[in-house]
Design a protein around this motif. Structure first.
Motif, PDB file in Angstrom:
ATOM      1  N   CYS A   1       1.181   6.965 -38.859  1.00 28.03           N
ATOM      2  CA  CYS A   1       1.744   5.906 -38.020  1.00 28.03           C
ATOM      3  C   CYS A   1       3.156   5.496 -38.431  1.00 28.03           C
ATOM      4  O   CYS A   1       3.668   4.467 -37.980  1.00 28.03           O
ATOM      5  CB  CYS A   1       0.828   4.684 -38.024  1.00 28.03           C
ATOM      6  N   SER A   2       3.816   6.277 -39.266  1.00 25.24           N
ATOM      7  CA  SER A   2       5.123   5.906 -39.806  1.00 25.24           C
ATOM      8  C   SER A   2       6.152   5.549 -38.739  1.00 25.24           C
ATOM      9  O   SER A   2       7.010   4.686 -38.966  1.00 25.24           O
ATOM     10  CB  SER A   2       5.673   7.052 -40.666  1.00 25.24           C
TER      11      SER A   2
ATOM     12  N   THR B   1      16.775   1.263 -36.433  1.00 25.91           N
ATOM     13  CA  THR B   1      16.164   2.585 -36.362  1.00 25.91           C
ATOM     14  C   THR B   1      15.445   2.774 -35.035  1.00 25.91           C
ATOM     15  O   THR B   1      14.783   1.848 -34.542  1.00 25.91           O
ATOM     16  CB  THR B   1      15.113   2.768 -37.479  1.00 25.91           C
ATOM     17  N   PHE B   2      15.564   3.975 -34.481  1.00 23.41           N
ATOM     18  CA  PHE B   2      14.782   4.394 -33.321  1.00 23.41           C
ATOM     19  C   PHE B   2      14.066   5.673 -33.737  1.00 23.41           C
ATOM     20  O   PHE B   2      14.700   6.564 -34.319  1.00 23.41           O
ATOM     21  CB  PHE B   2      15.682   4.637 -32.108  1.00 23.41           C
ATOM     22  N   THR B   3      12.780   5.766 -33.472  1.00 23.93           N
ATOM     23  CA  THR B   3      12.023   6.898 -33.998  1.00 23.93           C
ATOM     24  C   THR B   3      11.526   7.827 -32.909  1.00 23.93           C
ATOM     25  O   THR B   3      11.204   7.402 -31.796  1.00 23.93           O
ATOM     26  CB  THR B   3      10.832   6.425 -34.852  1.00 23.93           C
ATOM     27  N   PHE B   4      11.440   9.113 -33.271  1.00 26.44           N
ATOM     28  CA  PHE B   4      11.039  10.188 -32.363  1.00 26.44           C
ATOM     29  C   PHE B   4       9.985  11.042 -33.069  1.00 26.44           C
ATOM     30  O   PHE B   4      10.309  12.084 -33.643  1.00 26.44           O
ATOM     31  CB  PHE B   4      12.251  11.043 -31.988  1.00 26.44           C
ATOM     32  N   PRO B   5       8.735  10.593 -33.073  1.00 29.21           N
ATOM     33  CA  PRO B   5       7.705  11.392 -33.746  1.00 29.21           C
ATOM     34  C   PRO B   5       7.474  12.707 -33.008  1.00 29.21           C
ATOM     35  O   PRO B   5       7.066  12.714 -31.843  1.00 29.21           O
ATOM     36  CB  PRO B   5       6.469  10.486 -33.680  1.00 29.21           C
TER      37      PRO B   5
ATOM     38  N   ALA C   1       7.172   2.234 -45.875  1.00 22.45           N
ATOM     39  CA  ALA C   1       7.491   3.638 -46.123  1.00 22.45           C
ATOM     40  C   ALA C   1       6.989   4.018 -47.506  1.00 22.45           C
ATOM     41  O   ALA C   1       6.994   3.191 -48.428  1.00 22.45           O
ATOM     42  CB  ALA C   1       9.001   3.875 -46.040  1.00 22.45           C
ATOM     43  N   VAL C   2       6.564   5.256 -47.649  1.00 25.42           N
ATOM     44  CA  VAL C   2       6.180   5.769 -48.957  1.00 25.42           C
ATOM     45  C   VAL C   2       7.378   6.519 -49.530  1.00 25.42           C
ATOM     46  O   VAL C   2       7.923   7.414 -48.882  1.00 25.42           O
ATOM     47  CB  VAL C   2       4.964   6.711 -48.867  1.00 25.42           C
TER      48      VAL C   2
ATOM     49  N   GLY D   1      10.657  13.605 -36.462  1.00 29.08           N
ATOM     50  CA  GLY D   1       9.746  14.379 -37.292  1.00 29.08           C
ATOM     51  C   GLY D   1       8.452  13.674 -37.562  1.00 29.08           C
ATOM     52  O   GLY D   1       7.929  12.925 -36.724  1.00 29.08           O
ATOM     53  N   GLY D   2       7.906  13.906 -38.768  1.00 26.91           N
ATOM     54  CA  GLY D   2       6.669  13.285 -39.204  1.00 26.91           C
ATOM     55  C   GLY D   2       6.942  12.131 -40.145  1.00 26.91           C
ATOM     56  O   GLY D   2       8.051  11.595 -40.212  1.00 26.91           O
ATOM     57  N   GLY D   3       5.918  11.768 -40.901  1.00 27.82           N
ATOM     58  CA  GLY D   3       5.997  10.578 -41.728  1.00 27.82           C
ATOM     59  C   GLY D   3       7.108  10.587 -42.753  1.00 27.82           C
ATOM     60  O   GLY D   3       7.833   9.600 -42.912  1.00 27.82           O
ATOM     61  N   ARG D   4       7.299  11.687 -43.456  1.00 29.50           N
ATOM     62  CA  ARG D   4       8.275  11.696 -44.545  1.00 29.50           C
ATOM     63  C   ARG D   4       9.702  11.674 -44.014  1.00 29.50           C
ATOM     64  O   ARG D   4      10.566  11.003 -44.583  1.00 29.50           O
ATOM     65  CB  ARG D   4       8.018  12.895 -45.460  1.00 29.50           C
TER      66      ARG D   4
END
Length: 364
Positions: A121-122, A111-115, A128-129, A92-95
């Motif tokens: 740029c999260s 963690t592996f990320t899939f924007p 993290a916010v 997803g996105g940043g959140r």
């Protein structure tokens, strides 16, 4: 010893095919999928098929919620199907990705990320916010950096264009914020910039031109669902270049990651108003505030014209704000991490917000 982990990355329209090869060295046999509802709908079936063929189990798929709140983080961290996975995939996105990173930190998992959008740029950062349940900012969290980012330009090009638009708005903040945070630190007595910060400063500055060179074309291509070179350049600039810069200038011993533009954004989260105001969209106005604060007139006009060309805000009205909201914005800005690390004069900051609004109205 200090260890800096920077996320590796794969990019392109077929980069998901590389998932098994990327996971193999880590010995990962099971994963949990966490993301936004739209993000999972766009990617889950493709990723599951690739994982199944490679013999990697999916312990569960979870919609994170609608915000990276502590409540959502705690709920996911307590889920047995999340707990038993070897690693977490964030979609997803940043959140959504910030939530995944914080859950990973709580459970001590990689963690592996899939924007699926590149609104910020999260996907590549070790920050993290975390928001309160009322959507105002609670704090910054400091998870580990993702081990790998899968930047699928086809998925990004097919996502709603408003997120790409917001990502450009957020991206243009990196170079000037890091530059000014570093300059203010030196002005206040910093004798020598550490190597890690020097590298981060250089990476941040290197990210600047692509937004102005490819931003307009990239946004147009996303509106037409076209995975073009311009989309690729902007996506890599947002996710990788600004992400790497963030990790390098955000360290236990120093913080040069953001200053006035994000202080403005964080201040606006305390103002309740109708409408959707994406993080990067608000930050783009904050970039103008930064340049107005430092009386950089040429850059202020340049960025204002760029914002106007892309439809990013140049007036308070476009953010659902009025001049009457400025005192509250400033009061909250003075409590932020940005102010703590790069202090600024409250009255001058308030005047910069007014000056930008006046300039924006003159462009109408």
């Amino acid at each position: 010893m200090t260890t800096n982990v920077m996320a590796n990355y794969s990019y392109g329209e077929d980069c998901y095919q590389e998932i098994p090869t990327v996971l193999k060295p880590y010995g990962i046999k099971s994963v949990a999928l966490i993301g936004g509802k739209r993000a999972l709908a766009a990617t889950e079936s493709e990723v599951r098929a690739i994982l199944s063929k490679a013999g990697i189990k999916v312990t569960g798929s979870f919609v994170y919620g609608v915000d990276s709140t502590q409540t959502n983080i705690d709920k996911l961290a307590a889920n047995p199907d999340v707990q038993k996975a070897d690693a977490l995939f964030g979609f997803g996105g940043g959140r959504a990705i910030d939530t995944t990173k914080m859950v990973s930190k709580a459970l001590d998992k990689p963690t592996f990320t899939f924007p699926t959008i590149c609104s910020n740029c999260s996907a590549g950062t070790a920050i993290a916010v975390v928001y309160k349940d009322d959507h105002s900012v609670l704090r910054y969290g400091y998870p580990d950096s993702p081990l790998h980012i899968f930047i699928n330009t086809r998925v990004i090009a097919e996502a709603p264009s408003k997120y790409f638009w917001a990502g450009i708005g957020d991206g243009i903040s990196k170079a000037p914020e890091v530059e000014h945070a570093v300059a203010e630190a030196k002005k206040n007595g910093l004798a020598e910039l550490p190597h890690t910060a020097t590298l981060g400063h250089a990476v941040a500055l290197s990210s600047k031109d692509a937004f102005y060179d490819y931003g307009k074309q990239g946004l147009e291509d996303v509106k037409n669902n076209k995975a073009s070179k311009a989309v690729e350049e902007i996506a890599l600039d947002i996710v990788v270049s600004t992400g790497y810069a963030s990790n390098l200038v955000n360290q236990p011993d120093f913080y040069y990651n953001s200053c006035h533009a994000h202080a403005f954004y964080n201040g606006t989260t305390a103002v309740q108003r109708q409408g959707e105001y994406l993080h990067g969209v608000v930050v783009s106005y904050g970039v103008l505030v930064l340049h107005a604060y430092f009386q950089e007139q040429d850059e202020l006009v340049r960025v204002a014209k760029f914002n106007r060309e892309l439809g990013l805000p140049t007036t308070l009205k476009e953010l659902g704000l009025t001049e009457a909201d400025i005192p509250k914005i400033v009061d909250v800005a003075l409590t932020t991490n940005e102010y703590k690390n790069t202090p600024f004069d409250a009255d001058k900051f308030a005047q910069a917000i007014r000056d930008v609004d006046k300039l924006g109205q003159s462009l109408d």
